[in-house]
Scaffold this active site. Structure first.
Site, PDB file in Angstrom:
ATOM      1  N   PRO A  35       2.265   4.894   3.335  1.00 52.64           N
ATOM      2  CA  PRO A  35       0.898   4.352   3.228  1.00 52.64           C
ATOM      3  C   PRO A  35      -0.155   5.446   3.346  1.00 52.64           C
ATOM      4  O   PRO A  35       0.046   6.438   4.046  1.00 52.64           O
ATOM      5  CB  PRO A  35       0.797   3.389   4.422  1.00 52.64           C
ATOM      6  N   ASP A  36      -1.263   5.283   2.616  1.00 50.76           N
ATOM      7  CA  ASP A  36      -2.377   6.231   2.751  1.00 50.76           C
ATOM      8  C   ASP A  36      -3.269   5.779   3.908  1.00 50.76           C
ATOM      9  O   ASP A  36      -2.912   4.875   4.668  1.00 50.76           O
ATOM     10  CB  ASP A  36      -3.134   6.385   1.423  1.00 50.76           C
ATOM     11  N   PHE A  37      -4.431   6.414   4.048  1.00 48.96           N
ATOM     12  CA  PHE A  37      -5.346   6.023   5.126  1.00 48.96           C
ATOM     13  C   PHE A  37      -6.277   4.896   4.717  1.00 48.96           C
ATOM     14  O   PHE A  37      -6.545   3.985   5.487  1.00 48.96           O
ATOM     15  CB  PHE A  37      -6.206   7.224   5.551  1.00 48.96           C
ATOM     16  N   ARG A  38      -6.790   4.971   3.474  1.00 47.00           N
ATOM     17  CA  ARG A  38      -7.955   4.142   3.174  1.00 47.00           C
ATOM     18  C   ARG A  38      -7.787   3.064   2.115  1.00 47.00           C
ATOM     19  O   ARG A  38      -8.738   2.371   1.805  1.00 47.00           O
ATOM     20  CB  ARG A  38      -9.137   5.048   2.784  1.00 47.00           C
ATOM     21  N   ASN A 105      -1.393  16.518   1.993  1.00 44.06           N
ATOM     22  CA  ASN A 105      -0.285  15.754   2.558  1.00 44.06           C
ATOM     23  C   ASN A 105       0.623  16.630   3.400  1.00 44.06           C
ATOM     24  O   ASN A 105       0.820  17.810   3.109  1.00 44.06           O
ATOM     25  CB  ASN A 105       0.523  15.097   1.442  1.00 44.06           C
ATOM     26  N   ASP A 107       3.748  15.423   3.997  1.00 50.31           N
ATOM     27  CA  ASP A 107       5.059  14.790   3.791  1.00 50.31           C
ATOM     28  C   ASP A 107       6.087  15.680   3.097  1.00 50.31           C
ATOM     29  O   ASP A 107       7.267  15.314   3.010  1.00 50.31           O
ATOM     30  CB  ASP A 107       4.887  13.467   3.022  1.00 50.31           C
ATOM     31  N   HIS A 122      -3.110  20.871   5.295  1.00 52.39           N
ATOM     32  CA  HIS A 122      -3.066  20.119   6.548  1.00 52.39           C
ATOM     33  C   HIS A 122      -1.714  20.272   7.268  1.00 52.39           C
ATOM     34  O   HIS A 122      -1.398  19.484   8.152  1.00 52.39           O
ATOM     35  CB  HIS A 122      -3.381  18.636   6.318  1.00 52.39           C
TER      36      HIS A 122
HETATM   37  P1  NAD Z   1      -7.040   8.570   1.623  1.00 49.58           P
HETATM   38  O1  NAD Z   1      -6.168   7.535   2.233  1.00 49.58           O
HETATM   39  O2  NAD Z   1      -8.379   8.789   2.199  1.00 49.58           O
HETATM   40  O3  NAD Z   1      -7.244   8.232   0.083  1.00 49.58           O
HETATM   41  C1  NAD Z   1      -6.158   7.934  -0.744  1.00 49.58           C
HETATM   42  C2  NAD Z   1      -6.712   7.510  -2.098  1.00 49.58           C
HETATM   43  O4  NAD Z   1      -5.616   7.382  -2.976  1.00 49.58           O
HETATM   44  C3  NAD Z   1      -7.444   6.176  -2.055  1.00 49.58           C
HETATM   45  O5  NAD Z   1      -8.738   6.347  -2.605  1.00 49.58           O
HETATM   46  C4  NAD Z   1      -6.576   5.245  -2.905  1.00 49.58           C
HETATM   47  O6  NAD Z   1      -7.349   4.403  -3.731  1.00 49.58           O
HETATM   48  C5  NAD Z   1      -5.815   6.215  -3.770  1.00 49.58           C
HETATM   49  N1  NAD Z   1      -4.462   5.769  -4.141  1.00 49.58           N
HETATM   50  C6  NAD Z   1      -3.554   5.106  -3.379  1.00 49.58           C
HETATM   51  N2  NAD Z   1      -2.418   4.931  -4.061  1.00 49.58           N
HETATM   52  C7  NAD Z   1      -2.618   5.489  -5.291  1.00 49.58           C
HETATM   53  C8  NAD Z   1      -1.805   5.631  -6.447  1.00 49.58           C
HETATM   54  N3  NAD Z   1      -0.541   5.172  -6.489  1.00 49.58           N
HETATM   55  N4  NAD Z   1      -2.336   6.253  -7.526  1.00 49.58           N
HETATM   56  C9  NAD Z   1      -3.612   6.715  -7.512  1.00 49.58           C
HETATM   57  N5  NAD Z   1      -4.425   6.614  -6.442  1.00 49.58           N
HETATM   58  C10 NAD Z   1      -3.923   6.013  -5.350  1.00 49.58           C
HETATM   59  O7  NAD Z   1      -6.194   9.924   1.571  1.00 49.58           O
HETATM   60  P2  NAD Z   1      -6.678  11.452   1.554  1.00 49.58           P
HETATM   61  O8  NAD Z   1      -7.854  11.623   0.693  1.00 49.58           O
HETATM   62  O9  NAD Z   1      -5.455  12.255   1.308  1.00 49.58           O
HETATM   63  O10 NAD Z   1      -7.166  11.731   3.048  1.00 49.58           O
HETATM   64  C11 NAD Z   1      -6.447  11.254   4.149  1.00 49.58           C
HETATM   65  C12 NAD Z   1      -5.877  12.301   5.094  1.00 49.58           C
HETATM   66  O11 NAD Z   1      -4.691  11.709   5.605  1.00 49.58           O
HETATM   67  C13 NAD Z   1      -5.411  13.574   4.501  1.00 49.58           C
HETATM   68  O12 NAD Z   1      -5.887  14.566   5.317  1.00 49.58           O
HETATM   69  C14 NAD Z   1      -3.878  13.570   4.594  1.00 49.58           C
HETATM   70  O13 NAD Z   1      -3.436  14.771   5.197  1.00 49.58           O
HETATM   71  C15 NAD Z   1      -3.550  12.499   5.583  1.00 49.58           C
HETATM   72  N6  NAD Z   1      -2.426  11.615   5.206  1.00 49.58           N
HETATM   73  C16 NAD Z   1      -1.309  12.144   4.646  1.00 49.58           C
HETATM   74  C17 NAD Z   1      -0.259  11.342   4.266  1.00 49.58           C
HETATM   75  C18 NAD Z   1       0.949  11.994   3.642  1.00 49.58           C
HETATM   76  O14 NAD Z   1       1.290  13.117   3.999  1.00 49.58           O
HETATM   77  N7  NAD Z   1       1.581  11.331   2.681  1.00 49.58           N
HETATM   78  C19 NAD Z   1      -0.351   9.955   4.427  1.00 49.58           C
HETATM   79  C20 NAD Z   1      -1.507   9.417   5.034  1.00 49.58           C
HETATM   80  C21 NAD Z   1      -2.555  10.272   5.406  1.00 49.58           C
END
Ligand code: NAD
Ligand code: ZN
Length: 248
Positions: A35-38, A105, A107, A122
């Protein structure tokens, strides 16, 4: 422009650009089950506020509670596999159409997908270090202790608390960020993939690109400055870009 015109347009920008970088965020990994953050409904923000639980002060105040809240999520990242979007970027790099990827990321999925030039601004989950003597250990040292009921996990040299090599809120960014800023000075085209572009200082990087493309499900604050914005799933868009470039 309809979807296929947008794909052709971006494919052409990539063909013409002498130096292209991608900037990726949590959105590129949602199709791998992380899962993402937002994202509305599924983003981690909807469950708790990472700015409160994933901070340096939370770790220093109560390391055991910090690991209890965060570690499960981070160990699950290590079990995830790259998706079509990660592999498509690797393919573009191999074809000489992408110089490298700046990722927010932790991950490790770009590396798992075989990408060579990667800046993990990060941090990552491969190692951890002692907060007292700075000795480095594999990440598994931390996880194995936690799973054996030793919380907080400790350094076997000096007994200090171990911490992950990820950038927490309140941390300064490291050497990879310095190098990414340097790489941006040469960048003609920056392709943002799956980032809400709200976490600074990374969110300021697009300012340094001569041309900007955004592939993100939702709007970002940089859309007005972009040559092209594609609000679709990253895996689909990047797979279609490969096809438009004739490198399936
Ligand atoms: P964010 O959650 O702020 O934004 C993610 C964006 O991706 C959203 O606007 C969403 O609409 C879009 N999105 C989601 N799924 C998608 C898809 N399949 N295709 C296209 N767009 C999609 O994430 P951010 O900008 O990376 O900032 C959050 C912080 O959280 C970062 O610093 C990151 O290091 C950290 N984080 C990392 C992980 C990871 O390592 N996978 C996961 C969660 C958060
Ligand atoms: Zn130590």
């Amino acid at each position: 422009m309809d979807y296929s015109e947008k794909i052709d347009y971006l494919a052409n920008l990539i063909k013409k650009s002498p130096y292209t970088l991608a900037l990726t965020g949590a959105g590129i990994s949602t199709e791998s089950g992380i899962p993402d953050f937002r994202s509305p409904g599924t983003g981690l923000w909807t469950k708790y506020d990472p700015m409160k639980v994933a901070t340096v002060s939370a770790l220093e105040r109560d390391p055991a509670a910090f690991y209890k809240i965060n570690l499960d999520r981070w160990t699950r990242y290590n079990g995830a596999e790259p998706n079509a979007a990660h592999y498509a970027l690797t393919r573009l790099e191999r074809e000489g159409l992408l110089y490298g990827v700046i990722t927010q990321n932790i991950d490790g999925l770009h590396r798992k997908a075989g990408l060579k030039q990667l800046w993990e601004v990060h941090g990552h989950l491969r190692t951890c270090h002692c907060m007292d003597c700075t000795q480095s250990f594999p990440f598994s040292c931390l996880v194995d202790q936690f799973n054996a009921g030793i919380n907080p996990p400790r350094c076997d040299k000096c007994g200090g608390v171990l911490r992950l090599d990820v950038v927490l809120f309140e941390d300064a960014l490291g050497e990879d960020f310095v190098q990414a800023v340097q790489a941006m000075t040469k960048c003609r085209l920056l392709i943002v993939v799956g980032s809400s572009l709200q976490v600074y200082p990374v969110a300021a990087l697009p300012e340094r690109a001569k041309q900007l493309a955004v592939i993100n499900k939702e709007p970002t604050p940089w859309d007005d400055r972009a040559e092209i914005v594609i609000n679709e799933m990253a895996g689909r868009v990047l797979t279609d870009i490969l096809a438009a470039l004739g490198i399936m």
